[in-house]
Design an enzyme around this catalytic site. Structure first.
Site, mmCIF file in Angstrom:
data_model
loop_
_atom_site.group_PDB
_atom_site.id
_atom_site.type_symbol
_atom_site.label_atom_id
_atom_site.label_comp_id
_atom_site.label_asym_id
_atom_site.label_seq_id
_atom_site.Cartn_x
_atom_site.Cartn_y
_atom_site.Cartn_z
ATOM 1 N N GLY A 208 46.255 56.827 41.245
ATOM 2 C CA GLY A 208 44.824 56.937 40.953
ATOM 3 C C GLY A 208 43.963 57.418 42.090
ATOM 4 O O GLY A 208 42.737 57.421 41.972
ATOM 5 N N GLU A 428 37.720 26.457 39.200
ATOM 6 C CA GLU A 428 37.018 27.623 39.751
ATOM 7 C C GLU A 428 35.991 27.197 40.798
ATOM 8 O O GLU A 428 35.778 27.909 41.787
ATOM 9 C CB GLU A 428 36.339 28.405 38.626
ATOM 10 C CG GLU A 428 37.280 28.945 37.562
ATOM 11 C CD GLU A 428 38.389 29.799 38.138
ATOM 12 O OE1 GLU A 428 38.186 30.426 39.195
ATOM 13 O OE2 GLU A 428 39.485 29.842 37.532
#
Length: 613
Positions: A208, A428
């Site tokens: 990419g 989290e």
């Protein structure tokens, strides 16, 4: 026209022959309930036959249960000798009520020989038809004659050609390739100074980053022939076809000299020889050998430059990489912040941007993104704007597109139990608090407990600047931040879950790299025990042994365990110190599901007022 009629007539004859044989087979299949002669004798002996008729060599009999059977006698005399007395006796006893012998019991030679005659006639007609196709089927022969030719892709016309101005974030790479273009356009200027054009240039870099785009730009800039082909186009199941296509490719390039040959994904054909379990001499190796000969063999390829692209230069054959074949390797790496901004400007063309969009800020928030990633960000932003009916692409939409490219789309429709939501929120929050407390860690960008992809939640941290090197302390802090979720689960909820499995795998892999590859262990010293990359050849890896002893392997495992344990204890200390912030962030996530960097910083500074926000 005459040839078409001849071929049509051949088809008609074959169709007629097939019809005759089908009728014959159908007539044979009509003999229902056919039984062998031995079974017929058993039926007579068991007094099961009530009626029968013999015609020629075929006997049709009716049984007591009402069914009808058929038997081919082949020789009537044998039947008469075996069963005539039985038939007469059973007829007198009233068991057989009717029977009939026809006079003609001779062999039916037509019936016996007809299949052989039809088969011979069909074989003759088939040979004749194949011969007519072989003599006049020019189309089929033409197709086979082109089987060994290279499948070269034509470059687009002048209007659609890619130019160097269309490639951003690769200034040095463009300079290297502009030199090739200049040489092909004006070779006398270089030859006068004794310079030799490079025979091959290998474009190397992660997927990419624009290797193929650079090759297309060379085609657009050079006023020479450009022959493009993929490495997989050489590989066939038939031995010798790949080598034939390589020869054809270079023959065409020589005829059109000066010319550029571009081979995309050259690792499909250029892998190291003798790296399989069986070693051997297969089709791919023949193709590679022919490519080596064409690039720098006894023949001359004046005016032909070979460009190739790969993201796996480590698996290419060393003979392919030596000077004289690929003289130069141009590394096309990840773009820096300035390159990312230029790439975003190119992909923003044709998209209406709002006044609040700062592509420089977007470039700062996307470190590690390739050119393909950045193109995907702008495309996703345009799709989101169209989906929401917004006339322009604003800064918020681009931010959402960045997160979508990193983590995937949100899954709001997924039903999550409250206990699982609470566990995810503290998990989290643990990551975020540890990241915020560590001095060298990248700042928190966003926290969410909305599922994305395979993750139940996500804490995203983005670096403020590009890093070329990673320090030991920075990597230790990365390990600690990865373990922050597991530590928060155990400290607040008193239990642990499988949600931290990926974090633990990444932390362990990073610790192993530090010990085995980067020489960052004080106990083991500055020694590299691993190659630094995964072995891609199973045959090669099976044939090699570890370059260190079992004792050293145990010490490596011990050092990895020590790093993980110390990082985990560091996490627990940080979370104990910032326990109010941990609870406040988790409560915010349970209420709002997603937390921005600004909201996280506000809650971290004032955890007591988080529930009121």
């Amino acid at each position: 026209m005459t040839e078409k009629r001849r071929l049509g007539g051949g088809w008609i004859w074959l169709a007629l022959l097939a019809a005759v044989m089908a009728l014959y087979l159908i007539s044979g299949l009509q003999k229902k309930n056919s039984i062998p002669y031995s079974e017929l004798k058993d039926l007579f002996a068991q007094e099961q036959v009530t009626e029968f008729t013999v015609k020629d060599t075929r006997l049709d009999a009716k049984l007591r249960d009402g069914t009808t059977v058929t038997c081919d006698l082949y020789d009537f005399a044998v039947f008469y000798q075996d069963l005539n007395d039985v038939v007469v006796q059973q007829a007198s006893d009233g068991i057989i009520t009717r029977y009939d012998y026809h006079a003609d019991h001779s062999t039916n030679w037509l019936q016996l020989l007809l299949p052989y005659v039809l088969a011979g006639l069909g074989f003759i007609l088939l040979l004749s038809f194949i011969r007519s196709i072989g003599m006049n089927g020019a189309a089929g022969n033409d197709k086979m004659s082109h089987f060994g030719e290279a499948r070269i892709q034509d470059i687009p016309g002048d209007k659609n050609r890619v130019r160097f101005k269309d490639v951003a974030g690769a200034d040095e790479e463009k300079e290297e390739l502009e030199e090739i273009v200049s040489f092909l356009r004006d070779p006398e200027r270089f030859l006068a100074l004794g310079a030799r054009i490079p025979k091959g240039i290998l474009l190397v870099g992660p997927p990419g980053t624009g290797k193929t785009l650079l090759a297309k730009a060379v085609a657009g800039e050079a006023d020479v022939s450009f022959l493009s082909i993929s490495g997989s186009d050489f590989v066939e199941m038939y031995v010798g076809v790949g080598a034939s296509r390589v020869r054809d490719l270079f023959e065409q390039a020589k005829k059109q000299s000066p010319a550029i040959v571009f081979i995309d994904e050259i690792d499909a054909v250029g892998r190291q020889r003798g790296s399989g379990l069986g070693g051997g001499h297969d089709e791919r190796e023949q193709t590679l050998n022919q490519l080596l000969v064409e690039m720098d063999g006894f023949g001359t390829n004046e005016g032909v430059v070979v460009l190739a692209a790969t993201n796996r230069v480590d698996i290419l054959d060393p003979a392919l990489l030596r000077p004289g074949r690929f003289d130069r390797q141009v590394y096309v790496g990840l773009p820096d912040i300035r390159g990312r901004e230029e790439i975003l400007k190119i992909h923003a063309k044709g998209k209406p941007l709002a006044e609040d969009v700062d592509l420089g800020q977007v470039a700062r928030s996307t470190p590690g993104f390739t050119g393909a990633d950045l193109e995907n960000v702008m495309n996703e932003a345009a799709l989101l704007a169209a989906k929401r009916g917004v006339p322009v692409v604003n800064d918020k939409i681009i931010g959402e597109a960045v997160i979508k490219v990193i983590a995937g789309p949100e899954k709001h429709s997924r039903v999550i139990p409250e206990r699982e939501r609470q566990l995810t929120a503290y998990h989290e929050a643990g990551h975020a608090i540890v990241m915020r407390a560590l001095p060298d860690h990248d700042p928190v960008h966003q926290i969410t407990i909305v599922p994305r992809g395979q993750a139940g939640g996500m804490t995203i941290s983005l670096p403020e600047e590009d890093r070329s090197y990673l320090s030991r302390e920075y990597m230790l802090q990365q390990i600690a931040s990865l373990l922050g979720g597991r530590a928060a689960e155990q400290m607040i909820l008193g239990d642990i879950s499988t949600g931290a499995s990926n974090d633990i795998q990444r932390a362990t892999a990073l610790a192993r790299k530090m010990v085995g590859t980067y020489g960052m262990s004080e106990k083991l010293g500055t020694v590299a025990f691993d190659a630094g990359h995964d072995e891609v050849f199973i045959g090669k890896s099976m044939a090699q042994t570890r370059p260190y002893s079992e004792k050293t392997a145990a010490e490596i495992d011990g050092e990895i365990r020590r790093m993980i344990d110390e990082a985990y204890e560091r996490c627990r200390g940080i979370l104990e110190e910032y326990r109010p912030q941990l609870i406040a962030v988790a409560e915010y996530l349970l209420q709002h599901e997603t937390m921005t960097a600004e909201a996280f910083e506000a809650v971290f500074q004032k955890p007591e007022g988080a529930g009121e926000s």
